[in-house]
Design a protein around this motif. Structure first.
Motif, short mmCIF file in Angstrom:
data_model
loop_
_atom_site.label_atom_id
_atom_site.label_comp_id
_atom_site.label_asym_id
_atom_site.label_seq_id
_atom_site.Cartn_x
_atom_site.Cartn_y
_atom_site.Cartn_z
N THR A 1 8.87 4.12 -5.21
CA THR A 1 7.53 3.66 -4.84
C THR A 1 6.80 4.74 -4.07
O THR A 1 7.32 5.30 -3.11
N LYS A 2 5.59 5.03 -4.51
CA LYS A 2 4.78 6.05 -3.86
C LYS A 2 3.84 5.44 -2.83
O LYS A 2 3.59 6.03 -1.79
N SER A 3 3.27 4.26 -3.15
CA SER A 3 2.36 3.62 -2.20
C SER A 3 2.25 2.13 -2.50
O SER A 3 2.44 1.69 -3.62
N ASP B 1 -7.16 2.68 2.80
CA ASP B 1 -6.87 3.09 1.43
C ASP B 1 -7.99 2.62 0.53
O ASP B 1 -8.77 1.74 0.90
N VAL C 1 -0.71 -0.74 -1.53
CA VAL C 1 -2.04 -0.85 -0.95
C VAL C 1 -2.53 -2.29 -1.09
O VAL C 1 -2.40 -2.89 -2.16
N THR D 1 8.79 -2.74 -2.68
CA THR D 1 9.05 -1.32 -2.90
C THR D 1 10.44 -1.09 -3.47
O THR D 1 11.35 -1.88 -3.28
#
Length: 147
Positions: free
Chosen positions: A113-115, A62, A117, A109
């Motif tokens: 939550t999308k991501s 990422d 990193v 999360t």
């Protein structure tokens, strides 16, 4: 043997199919070209991580943007432990962290939550969490919200 002439209807159908094929190929080429820089950076970052650390197998990549842009690689080291490798885009020292020593990303999360990193924030490992409320940064070890 008698040659058959193509009818006007057949010519139109073939012309339409050729145009559809050309559009399809153009769109495919556009997306392939647009993703090429990402894949190039990903490959370079993984190669650097393998050369400079004990990383053996990369399982995730990422790009994190906190106070600096960081290339983040998650994978396994020679001892088969899950590690995170953080490579600052501009300059700086490559950091390797044992993921078992930090807060689990799953604990940060929520349903929106999308991501999550692994990132660097002020030179230290952190978790960058993207959800519907925007980005938040949490300390890697304690899970305390930083920004």
């Amino acid at each position: 043997m008698k040659k058959r002439k193509m009818t006007r209807h057949s010519q139109i159908i073939i012309g339409i199919l050729v145009i559809i094929l050309a559009i399809y190929l153009s769109i495919g080429l556009f997306f392939w070209k647009s993703l090429n820089p990402y894949h190039s950076v990903r490959a370079q970052a993984i190669n650097i991580a393998k050369d400079k650390t004990d990383l053996v197998k990369a399982t995730g990549f990422d790009i994190a943007s906190t106070d600096t842009v960081t290339y983040s690689i998650v994978g396994l080291n020679k001892a088969n432990q899950e590690v995170g490798i953080l490579i600052p885009k501009k300059s700086g020292k490559i950091k390797e962290v044992q993921l078992s020593e930090g807060v689990s990303p799953a604990s940060l999360t929520t349903k929106d939550t999308k991501s999550v990193v692994l990132a660097l924030y002020k030179g230290k490992p952190a978790w960058e969490v993207n959800n519907s409320n925007g980005f938040k940064v949490y300390d890697f070890e304690s899970g305390k919200e930083l920004i």
